[in-house]
Write a protein that holds these residues in place. Structure first.
Motif, PDB file in Angstrom:
ATOM      1  N   PHE A  32     -10.326  11.994  -4.287  1.00 32.01           N
ATOM      2  CA  PHE A  32     -11.553  11.191  -4.327  1.00 32.01           C
ATOM      3  C   PHE A  32     -12.005  10.736  -2.939  1.00 32.01           C
ATOM      4  O   PHE A  32     -12.776   9.781  -2.816  1.00 32.01           O
ATOM      5  CB  PHE A  32     -11.350   9.948  -5.209  1.00 32.01           C
ATOM      6  N   GLY A  33     -11.542  11.410  -1.921  1.00 33.87           N
ATOM      7  CA  GLY A  33     -11.852  10.998  -0.556  1.00 33.87           C
ATOM      8  C   GLY A  33     -13.310  11.130  -0.184  1.00 33.87           C
ATOM      9  O   GLY A  33     -13.811  10.376   0.636  1.00 33.87           O
ATOM     10  N   CYS A  34     -13.998  12.087  -0.798  1.00 36.73           N
ATOM     11  CA  CYS A  34     -15.408  12.281  -0.433  1.00 36.73           C
ATOM     12  C   CYS A  34     -16.278  11.110  -0.887  1.00 36.73           C
ATOM     13  O   CYS A  34     -17.413  10.978  -0.436  1.00 36.73           O
ATOM     14  CB  CYS A  34     -15.936  13.593  -0.980  1.00 36.73           C
ATOM     15  N   ILE A  35     -15.763  10.246  -1.748  1.00 40.44           N
ATOM     16  CA  ILE A  35     -16.506   9.033  -2.106  1.00 40.44           C
ATOM     17  C   ILE A  35     -15.821   7.779  -1.561  1.00 40.44           C
ATOM     18  O   ILE A  35     -16.201   6.669  -1.899  1.00 40.44           O
ATOM     19  CB  ILE A  35     -16.743   8.915  -3.627  1.00 40.44           C
ATOM     20  N   GLY A  36     -14.808   7.960  -0.719  1.00 39.38           N
ATOM     21  CA  GLY A  36     -14.207   6.849   0.001  1.00 39.38           C
ATOM     22  C   GLY A  36     -13.215   5.993  -0.763  1.00 39.38           C
ATOM     23  O   GLY A  36     -12.883   4.897  -0.320  1.00 39.38           O
ATOM     24  N   LEU A  37     -12.706   6.464  -1.878  1.00 39.33           N
ATOM     25  CA  LEU A  37     -11.813   5.642  -2.694  1.00 39.33           C
ATOM     26  C   LEU A  37     -10.544   5.246  -1.943  1.00 39.33           C
ATOM     27  O   LEU A  37     -10.062   4.119  -2.094  1.00 39.33           O
ATOM     28  CB  LEU A  37     -11.468   6.381  -3.987  1.00 39.33           C
ATOM     29  N   HIS A  38     -10.025   6.133  -1.113  1.00 36.29           N
ATOM     30  CA  HIS A  38      -8.823   5.815  -0.343  1.00 36.29           C
ATOM     31  C   HIS A  38      -9.084   4.698   0.665  1.00 36.29           C
ATOM     32  O   HIS A  38      -8.225   3.865   0.917  1.00 36.29           O
ATOM     33  CB  HIS A  38      -8.293   7.063   0.347  1.00 36.29           C
ATOM     34  N   LYS A  63       0.857  -1.191   0.000  1.00 40.78           N
ATOM     35  CA  LYS A  63       0.000   0.000   0.000  1.00 40.78           C
ATOM     36  C   LYS A  63       0.890   1.237   0.000  1.00 40.78           C
ATOM     37  O   LYS A  63       1.628   1.491   0.946  1.00 40.78           O
ATOM     38  CB  LYS A  63      -0.922   0.021   1.226  1.00 40.78           C
ATOM     39  N   ASN A  64       0.813   2.009  -1.077  1.00 35.86           N
ATOM     40  CA  ASN A  64       1.632   3.195  -1.254  1.00 35.86           C
ATOM     41  C   ASN A  64       1.019   4.361  -0.472  1.00 35.86           C
ATOM     42  O   ASN A  64      -0.137   4.708  -0.675  1.00 35.86           O
ATOM     43  CB  ASN A  64       1.718   3.533  -2.743  1.00 35.86           C
ATOM     44  N   LYS A  65       1.816   4.975   0.378  1.00 40.70           N
ATOM     45  CA  LYS A  65       1.337   6.067   1.218  1.00 40.70           C
ATOM     46  C   LYS A  65       1.015   7.313   0.399  1.00 40.70           C
ATOM     47  O   LYS A  65      -0.003   7.974   0.637  1.00 40.70           O
ATOM     48  CB  LYS A  65       2.378   6.394   2.289  1.00 40.70           C
ATOM     49  N   ALA A  66       1.825   7.634  -0.584  1.00 40.03           N
ATOM     50  CA  ALA A  66       1.571   8.814  -1.418  1.00 40.03           C
ATOM     51  C   ALA A  66       0.305   8.636  -2.249  1.00 40.03           C
ATOM     52  O   ALA A  66      -0.499   9.566  -2.391  1.00 40.03           O
ATOM     53  CB  ALA A  66       2.769   9.093  -2.319  1.00 40.03           C
ATOM     54  N   LEU A  67       0.105   7.439  -2.799  1.00 38.63           N
ATOM     55  CA  LEU A  67      -1.110   7.166  -3.568  1.00 38.63           C
ATOM     56  C   LEU A  67      -2.343   7.233  -2.677  1.00 38.63           C
ATOM     57  O   LEU A  67      -3.380   7.779  -3.075  1.00 38.63           O
ATOM     58  CB  LEU A  67      -1.016   5.803  -4.251  1.00 38.63           C
ATOM     59  N   THR A  68      -2.234   6.729  -1.463  1.00 41.72           N
ATOM     60  CA  THR A  68      -3.357   6.787  -0.536  1.00 41.72           C
ATOM     61  C   THR A  68      -3.705   8.227  -0.199  1.00 41.72           C
ATOM     62  O   THR A  68      -4.880   8.609  -0.179  1.00 41.72           O
ATOM     63  CB  THR A  68      -3.037   6.007   0.749  1.00 41.72           C
ATOM     64  N   ALA A  69      -2.694   9.050   0.054  1.00 42.41           N
ATOM     65  CA  ALA A  69      -2.948  10.465   0.355  1.00 42.41           C
ATOM     66  C   ALA A  69      -3.554  11.180  -0.847  1.00 42.41           C
ATOM     67  O   ALA A  69      -4.450  12.011  -0.699  1.00 42.41           O
ATOM     68  CB  ALA A  69      -1.650  11.140   0.785  1.00 42.41           C
ATOM     69  N   LEU A  70      -3.097  10.844  -2.055  1.00 35.94           N
ATOM     70  CA  LEU A  70      -3.655  11.445  -3.269  1.00 35.94           C
ATOM     71  C   LEU A  70      -5.118  11.036  -3.453  1.00 35.94           C
ATOM     72  O   LEU A  70      -5.971  11.879  -3.758  1.00 35.94           O
ATOM     73  CB  LEU A  70      -2.835  11.042  -4.495  1.00 35.94           C
ATOM     74  N   LEU A  71      -5.413   9.764  -3.261  1.00 40.00           N
ATOM     75  CA  LEU A  71      -6.793   9.292  -3.382  1.00 40.00           C
ATOM     76  C   LEU A  71      -7.691   9.953  -2.337  1.00 40.00           C
ATOM     77  O   LEU A  71      -8.841  10.312  -2.629  1.00 40.00           O
ATOM     78  CB  LEU A  71      -6.854   7.769  -3.239  1.00 40.00           C
ATOM     79  N   ALA A  72      -7.170  10.133  -1.123  1.00 39.23           N
ATOM     80  CA  ALA A  72      -7.963  10.779  -0.078  1.00 39.23           C
ATOM     81  C   ALA A  72      -8.204  12.245  -0.400  1.00 39.23           C
ATOM     82  O   ALA A  72      -9.302  12.759  -0.184  1.00 39.23           O
ATOM     83  CB  ALA A  72      -7.265  10.643   1.271  1.00 39.23           C
ATOM     84  N   ALA A  73      -7.205  12.924  -0.949  1.00 38.77           N
ATOM     85  CA  ALA A  73      -7.344  14.345  -1.253  1.00 38.77           C
ATOM     86  C   ALA A  73      -8.267  14.584  -2.439  1.00 38.77           C
ATOM     87  O   ALA A  73      -9.041  15.536  -2.445  1.00 38.77           O
ATOM     88  CB  ALA A  73      -5.975  14.959  -1.521  1.00 38.77           C
ATOM     89  N   LEU A  92     -23.626  17.127   3.444  1.00 41.51           N
ATOM     90  CA  LEU A  92     -23.050  15.798   3.721  1.00 41.51           C
ATOM     91  C   LEU A  92     -21.802  15.549   2.882  1.00 41.51           C
ATOM     92  O   LEU A  92     -20.807  15.010   3.371  1.00 41.51           O
ATOM     93  CB  LEU A  92     -24.079  14.709   3.464  1.00 41.51           C
ATOM     94  N   LEU A  93     -21.846  15.945   1.624  1.00 45.56           N
ATOM     95  CA  LEU A  93     -20.692  15.773   0.743  1.00 45.56           C
ATOM     96  C   LEU A  93     -19.535  16.671   1.198  1.00 45.56           C
ATOM     97  O   LEU A  93     -18.375  16.254   1.160  1.00 45.56           O
ATOM     98  CB  LEU A  93     -21.092  16.080  -0.694  1.00 45.56           C
ATOM     99  N   ALA A 138     -12.098  13.694   4.554  1.00 48.23           N
ATOM    100  CA  ALA A 138     -11.111  13.037   3.697  1.00 48.23           C
ATOM    101  C   ALA A 138      -9.833  13.860   3.593  1.00 48.23           C
ATOM    102  O   ALA A 138      -8.729  13.301   3.546  1.00 48.23           O
ATOM    103  CB  ALA A 138     -11.704  12.803   2.312  1.00 48.23           C
ATOM    104  N   ILE A 139      -9.954  15.187   3.577  1.00 45.34           N
ATOM    105  CA  ILE A 139      -8.764  16.046   3.565  1.00 45.34           C
ATOM    106  C   ILE A 139      -7.960  15.825   4.844  1.00 45.34           C
ATOM    107  O   ILE A 139      -6.733  15.697   4.807  1.00 45.34           O
ATOM    108  CB  ILE A 139      -9.174  17.531   3.411  1.00 45.34           C
ATOM    109  N   LEU A 140      -8.663  15.759   5.963  1.00 49.50           N
ATOM    110  CA  LEU A 140      -7.982  15.502   7.228  1.00 49.50           C
ATOM    111  C   LEU A 140      -7.317  14.122   7.218  1.00 49.50           C
ATOM    112  O   LEU A 140      -6.179  13.971   7.668  1.00 49.50           O
ATOM    113  CB  LEU A 140      -8.973  15.617   8.381  1.00 49.50           C
ATOM    114  N   GLN A 141      -8.003  13.134   6.674  1.00 50.86           N
ATOM    115  CA  GLN A 141      -7.422  11.789   6.577  1.00 50.86           C
ATOM    116  C   GLN A 141      -6.197  11.786   5.669  1.00 50.86           C
ATOM    117  O   GLN A 141      -5.218  11.092   5.954  1.00 50.86           O
ATOM    118  CB  GLN A 141      -8.455  10.805   6.064  1.00 50.86           C
TER     119      GLN A 141
END
Length: 142
Positions: free
Chosen positions: A22-28, A10-20, A68-69, A76-79
């Motif tokens: 597409f995080g509002c739809i939970g992709l990360h 699990k790549n940390k940079a990719l996870t942070a990018l997905l959270a930033a 809600l969104l 997700a930004i905080l995550q």
């Protein structure tokens, strides 16, 4: 170590990018834990619920319709910031203990975190300002 005991790295940079992004739809969350992640589904449900609220409260301010969104996006930004700032050793112990690889954060992650912090701060300040405008002036300033 056998091939059967390894899990994908699990790549940390990719996870942070997905959270930033597409995080509002939970992709990360789905990237980290798969389809069984309850928090990922909670993030994902904010999109259809916002569309339902938009349908029933058409004509109301957008911050009400998409609240809600917006909350899901800010979470997700905080995550993204928390995950990106997690030390590599701690990240590997939690998510990559069986992958056989170690993480090494580089400057693109730092750049992503700076941009994420800027976008998150701007969004939070704008949401607070619009909410106070609606509460105290009835939306007189926009």
């Amino acid at each position: 170590m056998t091939l059967a005991n390894t899990t994908p790295h699990k790549n940390k940079a990719l996870t942070a990018l997905l959270a930033a992004v597409f995080g509002c739809i939970g992709l990360h969350r789905f990237y980290l834990a798969g389809k069984k992640d309850k928090w990922g589904w909670l993030h994902f449900s904010s999109l259809p619920l916002s569309m339902v609220i938009h349908y029933f409260y058409f004509g109301k301010p957008e911050i009400v319709q998409y609240s809600l969104l917006l909350i899901s996006f800010l979470a997700a930004i905080l995550q993204a910031l928390v995950m990106g700032l997690t030390p590599d050793e701690k990240w590997d112990a939690k998510y990559n203990s069986k992958s056989g690889k170690t993480s090494e954060s580089t400057w693109p992650l730092a750049l992503l975190l700076v941009l994420t912090l800027g976008v998150g701060a701007f969004t939070l300040i704008a949401a607070i300002a619009r909410t106070f405008d609606l509460l105290y002036t009835g939306g007189a300033y926009g």
